[in-house]
Design an enzyme around this catalytic site. Sequence first.
Site, mmCIF file in Angstrom:
data_model
loop_
_atom_site.group_PDB
_atom_site.id
_atom_site.type_symbol
_atom_site.label_atom_id
_atom_site.label_comp_id
_atom_site.label_asym_id
_atom_site.label_seq_id
_atom_site.Cartn_x
_atom_site.Cartn_y
_atom_site.Cartn_z
ATOM 1 N N ARG A 149 0.707 -0.973 -0.232
ATOM 2 C CA ARG A 149 0.209 0.111 -0.075
ATOM 3 C C ARG A 149 1.022 1.654 -0.066
ATOM 4 O O ARG A 149 0.329 2.513 -0.711
ATOM 5 C CB ARG A 149 -1.092 0.133 1.286
ATOM 6 C CG ARG A 149 -1.914 -1.240 1.406
ATOM 7 C CD ARG A 149 -2.644 -1.624 2.485
ATOM 8 N NE ARG A 149 -1.510 -2.270 3.068
ATOM 9 C CZ ARG A 149 -1.682 -2.682 4.859
ATOM 10 N NH1 ARG A 149 -2.728 -2.636 5.183
ATOM 11 N NH2 ARG A 149 -0.512 -3.520 4.857
ATOM 12 N N GLN B 229 -1.518 0.689 -13.735
ATOM 13 C CA GLN B 229 -0.837 -0.416 -14.576
ATOM 14 C C GLN B 229 -1.671 -0.951 -16.501
ATOM 15 O O GLN B 229 -3.089 -0.426 -16.783
ATOM 16 C CB GLN B 229 -1.783 -1.722 -13.760
ATOM 17 C CG GLN B 229 -1.839 -2.753 -14.795
ATOM 18 C CD GLN B 229 -2.102 -4.142 -13.818
ATOM 19 O OE1 GLN B 229 -2.922 -3.962 -12.518
ATOM 20 N NE2 GLN B 229 -1.730 -5.406 -14.068
ATOM 21 N N VAL C 156 12.176 5.044 -0.738
ATOM 22 C CA VAL C 156 13.312 4.179 0.254
ATOM 23 C C VAL C 156 13.011 3.211 1.049
ATOM 24 O O VAL C 156 13.295 1.432 1.541
ATOM 25 C CB VAL C 156 14.534 4.103 0.050
ATOM 26 C CG1 VAL C 156 16.384 3.510 0.720
ATOM 27 C CG2 VAL C 156 15.026 4.894 -1.367
ATOM 28 N N ARG D 279 9.914 -10.123 -0.732
ATOM 29 C CA ARG D 279 9.738 -10.487 -2.059
ATOM 30 C C ARG D 279 10.473 -11.370 -2.485
ATOM 31 O O ARG D 279 10.960 -12.149 -3.183
ATOM 32 C CB ARG D 279 9.230 -9.476 -2.545
ATOM 33 C CG ARG D 279 7.255 -8.505 -2.311
ATOM 34 C CD ARG D 279 6.601 -10.030 -2.019
ATOM 35 N NE ARG D 279 4.994 -9.587 -1.790
ATOM 36 C CZ ARG D 279 4.579 -10.569 -1.597
ATOM 37 N NH1 ARG D 279 3.994 -11.914 -1.602
ATOM 38 N NH2 ARG D 279 3.268 -9.699 -1.175
HETATM 39 C C1 LIG Z 1 4.963 -14.440 1.191
HETATM 40 C C2 LIG Z 1 3.870 -14.044 1.602
HETATM 41 C C3 LIG Z 1 2.584 -15.053 1.084
HETATM 42 C C4 LIG Z 1 1.004 -13.794 1.698
HETATM 43 N N1 LIG Z 1 0.071 -15.051 1.235
HETATM 44 C C5 LIG Z 1 -0.948 -13.789 2.104
HETATM 45 C C6 LIG Z 1 -2.437 -15.445 1.621
HETATM 46 O O1 LIG Z 1 -2.473 -15.941 2.067
HETATM 47 N N2 LIG Z 1 -3.008 -13.909 1.214
HETATM 48 C C7 LIG Z 1 -2.915 -12.589 1.663
HETATM 49 O O2 LIG Z 1 -4.102 -12.367 1.865
HETATM 50 N N3 LIG Z 1 -2.069 -12.104 1.727
HETATM 51 C C8 LIG Z 1 -0.660 -12.981 1.939
HETATM 52 N N4 LIG Z 1 0.183 -12.151 1.983
HETATM 53 C C9 LIG Z 1 0.191 -10.877 1.149
HETATM 54 C C10 LIG Z 1 0.368 -9.815 2.855
HETATM 55 O O3 LIG Z 1 0.141 -10.642 4.043
HETATM 56 C C11 LIG Z 1 0.835 -8.022 2.614
HETATM 57 O O4 LIG Z 1 -0.385 -7.532 2.050
HETATM 58 C C12 LIG Z 1 0.914 -8.162 1.529
HETATM 59 O O5 LIG Z 1 2.965 -8.425 1.989
HETATM 60 C C13 LIG Z 1 1.891 -6.429 1.898
HETATM 61 O O6 LIG Z 1 2.535 -6.573 3.205
HETATM 62 P P1 LIG Z 1 2.571 -5.189 4.615
HETATM 63 O O7 LIG Z 1 1.419 -4.924 4.255
HETATM 64 O O8 LIG Z 1 3.549 -5.253 4.903
HETATM 65 O O9 LIG Z 1 2.761 -3.900 3.210
HETATM 66 P P2 LIG Z 1 2.598 -2.697 2.547
HETATM 67 O O10 LIG Z 1 1.153 -2.359 2.352
HETATM 68 O O11 LIG Z 1 3.278 -2.302 1.766
HETATM 69 O O12 LIG Z 1 3.000 -1.533 3.387
HETATM 70 C C14 LIG Z 1 4.151 -1.110 4.677
HETATM 71 C C15 LIG Z 1 4.360 -1.395 5.777
HETATM 72 O O13 LIG Z 1 3.094 -0.044 6.139
HETATM 73 C C16 LIG Z 1 2.350 -0.555 7.024
HETATM 74 N N5 LIG Z 1 1.395 -0.223 6.877
HETATM 75 C C17 LIG Z 1 0.710 -0.437 5.463
HETATM 76 N N6 LIG Z 1 -0.939 0.183 5.438
HETATM 77 C C18 LIG Z 1 -0.854 0.022 7.159
HETATM 78 C C19 LIG Z 1 -2.287 0.359 7.637
HETATM 79 N N7 LIG Z 1 -3.113 0.147 7.736
HETATM 80 N N8 LIG Z 1 -1.610 0.121 9.146
HETATM 81 C C20 LIG Z 1 -0.957 0.202 9.787
HETATM 82 N N9 LIG Z 1 0.190 0.222 9.190
HETATM 83 C C21 LIG Z 1 -0.022 -0.224 7.511
HETATM 84 C C22 LIG Z 1 2.914 -1.734 7.760
HETATM 85 O O14 LIG Z 1 4.054 -1.571 8.971
HETATM 86 C C23 LIG Z 1 3.460 -2.386 6.460
HETATM 87 O O15 LIG Z 1 3.796 -3.583 7.041
HETATM 88 C C24 LIG Z 1 1.278 -13.260 1.087
HETATM 89 C C25 LIG Z 1 2.706 -12.266 1.690
HETATM 90 C C26 LIG Z 1 4.019 -13.007 1.379
HETATM 91 C C27 LIG Z 1 5.259 -11.965 1.180
#
Ligand SMILES: Cc1cc2nc3c(=O)[nH]c(=O)nc-3n(C[C@H](O)[C@H](O)[C@H](O)COP(=O)(O)OP(=O)(O)OC[C@H]3O[C@@H](n4cnc5c(N)ncnc54)[C@H](O)[C@@H]3O)c2cc1C
Length: 226
Positions: free
Chosen positions: A81, A87, A159, A169
């Site tokens: 996010r 795209q 970054v 990833r």
């Molecule tokens: C190996 C793997 C398997 C996965 N399997 C599944 C699955 O089976 N089903 C599924 O639905 N998804 C799956 N995902 C996706 C995963 O759940 C995350 O949606 C995705 O990796 C984005 O990660 P993120 O939310 O940390 O990152 P980003 O959205 O890039 O956010 C970066 C960071 O910002 C902060 N942040 C962002 N938004 C918020 C918010 N609203 N509130 C508080 N903090 C926030 C958090 O610290 C977050 O880590 C998988 C991902 C991986 C890598």
Amino acid sequence: MQVELLYHTPDPERAIATAARLCYAPVGASELMETMPEERVKSVLSTIMSSGHFSTLEHASYTFAVDGVSRALTHQLVRHRIASFNQQSQRYVKFTNGLATVKPESIAADEETNAVFDEAIEAAIAAYEKLLAAGVPAEDARYLLPNAAETKIVITMNVRELLHFFSLRCCNRAQWEIRDMAHRMLELALPTAPFIFMDAGAPCIRGNCPEGKMTCGNPYPRVKRD
Ligand SMILES: Cc1cc2nc3c(=O)[nH]c(=O)nc-3n(C[C@H](O)[C@H](O)[C@H](O)COP(=O)(O)OP(=O)(O)OC[C@H]3O[C@@H](n4cnc5c(N)ncnc54)[C@H](O)[C@@H]3O)c2cc1C
């Protein structure tokens, strides 16, 4: 898959170090940007990475152009996010001259599974074309298009987000196609800011694997990065 680094913040390491130094300096950012010695930039970056003062990493960003990846990949990608995406649209682009697809190696490797895949794709495309010919709008006909459909996407991440993205990833637990793309993005980013991206990648490049029972048990190859 083609992954290109379109552009990035000029001198990203200096930009980030400047933002961090500003917090404690009597002079302004433009003076710091111009006069900070290179060794000071490195020492500030080192402090940022060890102290977790990561908001400073948000002052540099990277834009990548990615072509020839599947919609299955981009569905996972856009879950990140704190990134910006644009795209190729399946509403406005009609795939009337055939549809390029990504075929996983696990399918391509075997004659029988290969044939199952090809037949299903051909049937979907034939039906899609029939719907278009019958006057159904592309935005509705596309409901028949598969996850394998190739797409193009532009990605911008700062970054901080890029490091987080690489952590999730580049890991062996990530799905192979998005993992391949993440590794290519890291290869492109690394020479532009070697100090920042030196330890980027799966968490096991920096320490223990956090995946617990889900660990691949096969640590990320520890590439020596200078
Ligand atoms: C190996 C793997 C398997 C996965 N399997 C599944 C699955 O089976 N089903 C599924 O639905 N998804 C799956 N995902 C996706 C995963 O759940 C995350 O949606 C995705 O990796 C984005 O990660 P993120 O939310 O940390 O990152 P980003 O959205 O890039 O956010 C970066 C960071 O910002 C902060 N942040 C962002 N938004 C918020 C918010 N609203 N509130 C508080 N903090 C926030 C958090 O610290 C977050 O880590 C998988 C991902 C991986 C890598």
